[in-house]
Design a protein around this motif. Structure first.
Motif, mmCIF file in Angstrom:
data_model
loop_
_atom_site.group_PDB
_atom_site.id
_atom_site.type_symbol
_atom_site.label_atom_id
_atom_site.label_comp_id
_atom_site.label_asym_id
_atom_site.label_seq_id
_atom_site.Cartn_x
_atom_site.Cartn_y
_atom_site.Cartn_z
ATOM 1 N N LEU A 253 0.643 -1.091 -0.280
ATOM 2 C CA LEU A 253 -0.227 -0.404 0.401
ATOM 3 C C LEU A 253 0.757 1.265 -0.150
ATOM 4 N N ALA A 254 2.434 0.718 -0.069
ATOM 5 C CA ALA A 254 2.731 2.492 0.228
ATOM 6 C C ALA A 254 2.660 3.627 1.289
ATOM 7 N N SER A 255 1.962 2.735 2.473
ATOM 8 C CA SER A 255 1.670 3.754 3.445
ATOM 9 C C SER A 255 0.318 3.040 4.688
ATOM 10 N N ALA A 256 0.490 4.031 5.955
ATOM 11 C CA ALA A 256 -0.018 2.940 6.596
ATOM 12 C C ALA A 256 -0.818 3.848 7.819
ATOM 13 N N THR A 257 -2.660 3.450 7.430
ATOM 14 C CA THR A 257 -3.088 4.018 8.846
ATOM 15 C C THR A 257 -3.842 3.334 10.096
ATOM 16 N N ALA A 258 -4.602 3.487 10.900
ATOM 17 C CA ALA A 258 -5.289 2.998 11.958
ATOM 18 C C ALA A 258 -6.212 2.118 11.626
ATOM 19 N N GLN A 259 -6.651 1.994 10.647
ATOM 20 C CA GLN A 259 -7.956 1.386 10.239
ATOM 21 C C GLN A 259 -7.416 -0.454 9.229
ATOM 22 N N THR A 260 -5.631 0.200 8.746
ATOM 23 C CA THR A 260 -5.446 -1.188 7.881
ATOM 24 C C THR A 260 -5.068 -1.880 8.361
ATOM 25 N N GLY A 261 -5.753 -3.718 8.173
ATOM 26 C CA GLY A 261 -6.334 -4.379 8.327
ATOM 27 C C GLY A 261 -7.127 -4.519 9.054
ATOM 28 N N MET A 262 -8.052 -3.873 8.976
ATOM 29 C CA MET A 262 -8.985 -3.904 10.189
ATOM 30 C C MET A 262 -10.153 -5.231 9.004
ATOM 31 N N GLU A 263 -11.422 -6.667 10.174
ATOM 32 C CA GLU A 263 -11.412 -7.048 9.373
ATOM 33 C C GLU A 263 -10.814 -8.583 8.698
ATOM 34 N N PHE A 264 -9.762 -7.783 8.609
ATOM 35 C CA PHE A 264 -9.122 -8.907 8.523
ATOM 36 C C PHE A 264 -8.681 -10.764 9.059
ATOM 37 N N GLU A 265 -9.341 -10.616 10.183
ATOM 38 C CA GLU A 265 -9.361 -11.504 11.060
ATOM 39 C C GLU A 265 -10.301 -12.458 10.411
ATOM 40 N N MET A 266 -11.207 -12.241 9.667
ATOM 41 C CA MET A 266 -12.687 -12.871 8.959
ATOM 42 C C MET A 266 -12.403 -13.569 8.200
ATOM 43 N N ASP A 267 -11.451 -13.188 7.669
ATOM 44 C CA ASP A 267 -10.538 -14.051 5.896
ATOM 45 C C ASP A 267 -9.576 -15.111 6.613
ATOM 46 N N ALA A 268 -9.373 -14.520 7.795
ATOM 47 C CA ALA A 268 -8.511 -15.835 7.953
ATOM 48 C C ALA A 268 -8.894 -16.780 9.107
ATOM 49 N N ILE A 269 -10.222 -16.343 9.734
ATOM 50 C CA ILE A 269 -10.902 -17.547 10.417
ATOM 51 C C ILE A 269 -11.824 -18.214 9.090
ATOM 52 N N ALA A 270 -12.376 -18.227 8.288
ATOM 53 C CA ALA A 270 -13.004 -18.480 7.083
ATOM 54 C C ALA A 270 -12.024 -19.511 6.187
ATOM 55 N N ALA A 271 -10.953 -19.027 5.963
ATOM 56 C CA ALA A 271 -10.008 -19.468 5.539
ATOM 57 C C ALA A 271 -9.254 -20.964 5.743
ATOM 58 N N CYS A 272 -9.677 -20.674 7.371
ATOM 59 C CA CYS A 272 -9.284 -22.372 8.343
ATOM 60 C C CYS A 272 -10.092 -22.814 7.884
ATOM 61 N N PHE A 273 -11.270 -22.351 8.173
ATOM 62 C CA PHE A 273 -12.135 -23.031 7.993
ATOM 63 C C PHE A 273 -13.148 -24.076 7.359
ATOM 64 N N ILE A 274 -12.466 -23.036 6.047
ATOM 65 C CA ILE A 274 -13.683 -23.691 4.604
ATOM 66 C C ILE A 274 -11.677 -24.615 4.309
ATOM 67 N N GLY A 275 -10.048 -24.755 5.124
ATOM 68 C CA GLY A 275 -9.418 -26.012 4.570
ATOM 69 C C GLY A 275 -9.359 -26.517 5.635
ATOM 70 N N GLY A 276 -10.195 -27.346 6.587
ATOM 71 C CA GLY A 276 -10.555 -28.382 6.699
ATOM 72 C C GLY A 276 -9.705 -28.204 8.744
ATOM 73 N N THR A 277 -10.228 -27.083 9.031
ATOM 74 C CA THR A 277 -9.309 -26.872 10.520
ATOM 75 C C THR A 277 -10.587 -27.404 11.297
ATOM 76 N N ALA A 278 -10.752 -28.009 12.529
ATOM 77 C CA ALA A 278 -11.478 -28.700 13.183
ATOM 78 C C ALA A 278 -12.150 -27.402 13.685
ATOM 79 N N VAL A 279 -13.642 -27.066 14.525
ATOM 80 C CA VAL A 279 -13.894 -25.869 15.030
ATOM 81 C C VAL A 279 -13.424 -26.544 17.086
ATOM 82 N N THR A 280 -12.691 -27.542 16.924
ATOM 83 C CA THR A 280 -12.894 -27.758 18.435
ATOM 84 C C THR A 280 -11.435 -27.769 19.389
#
Length: 231
Positions: A97-124
């Motif tokens: 991005l060649a820049s940085a703000t306080a909002q950068t990376g917001m809601e990336f955790e949703m993508d990470a969690i969804a990627a893990c679950f879609i990839g077969g990671t167990a909830v438990t």
């Protein structure tokens, strides 16, 4: 001298404006970094004691403690690796991005969690692979790119991602329940077969009037019943 100054200015401009979009031999440098990290962590999870401890702690913490695993040290190392990977992701995002703000990376955790679950990671916990998580990340990247091209509203994008996570979790739970039923039926059928054999053995021992053989057969049947209902 002017040529050196010009080259240094060009190098500095490249390092500031587009290092995250640079390529090496036609391959994006970000892709090379991801490939190296995926290989290292795949090896760590599948070929080292630390990886086995991670799976053991995630699957059953009490059993891991009873088996002698230092769960607190394992948790500390996991969070340490999470911080290391987060720092790499932050540097890559900043370079792209060649820049940085306080909002950068917001809601990336949703993508990470969804990627893990879609990839077969167990909830438990206790189940998951690096290649599966990479496939899930690829699917989420295609989904994000497609929704962005279609011009879908941000609120609907969040809703769709949430539905994807719910669907992945529901599929994991349903598949585990079906697998548990299949294992239960398999154990029941094996127990019935063994009971049939033991019944024949008991019948023979009664005909031969061998008390020791009869006691052993009854004891073995009780032991098998305890193992079956206990598991």
């Amino acid at each position: 001298m002017p040529e050196a100054i010009t080259s240094s200015q060009n190098a500095s401009a490249f390092s500031i404006t587009c290092p995250g979009n640079a390529t090496q031999g036609g391959i994006p440098i970000v892709m090379l970094i991801i490939g190296v990290l995926s290989g290292v962590y795949w090896f760590a999870l599948n070929r080292t004691v630390y990886g086995r401890n991670v799976y053991a702690v995630g699957g059953n913490r009490k059993a891991a403690i009873l088996s002698g695993i230092d769960t607190k040290a394992t948790d500390f190392k996991i969070f340490l690796n999470m911080g290391f990977l987060t720092s790499i992701a932050a540097v890559i995002t900043l370079s792209r991005l060649a820049s940085a703000t306080a909002q950068t990376g917001m809601e990336f955790e949703m993508d990470a969690i969804a990627a893990c679950f879609i990839g077969g990671t167990a909830v438990t916990g206790g189940i998951g692979t690096i290649p599966g998580a990479m496939v899930g990340a690829l699917i989420m990247g295609v989904l994000n790119q497609g929704l962005s091209i279609m011009g879908v509203d941000a609120a609907w994008v969040k809703t769709i991602k949430g539905l994807v996570v719910i669907a992945a979790v529901a599929y994991d739970l349903v598949s585990k329940r079906k697998k548990g039923r299949f294992l239960l039926l398999r154990k029941a059928s094996s127990l019935l077969l063994e009971g049939r054999r033991l019944f024949r053995c008991v019948h023979r021992q009664m005909n031969t009037r061998n008390p020791y053989g009869l006691r052993f057969a009854v004891f073995y049947l009780r032991l098998r019943c305890l193992v079956f209902f206990g598991s």
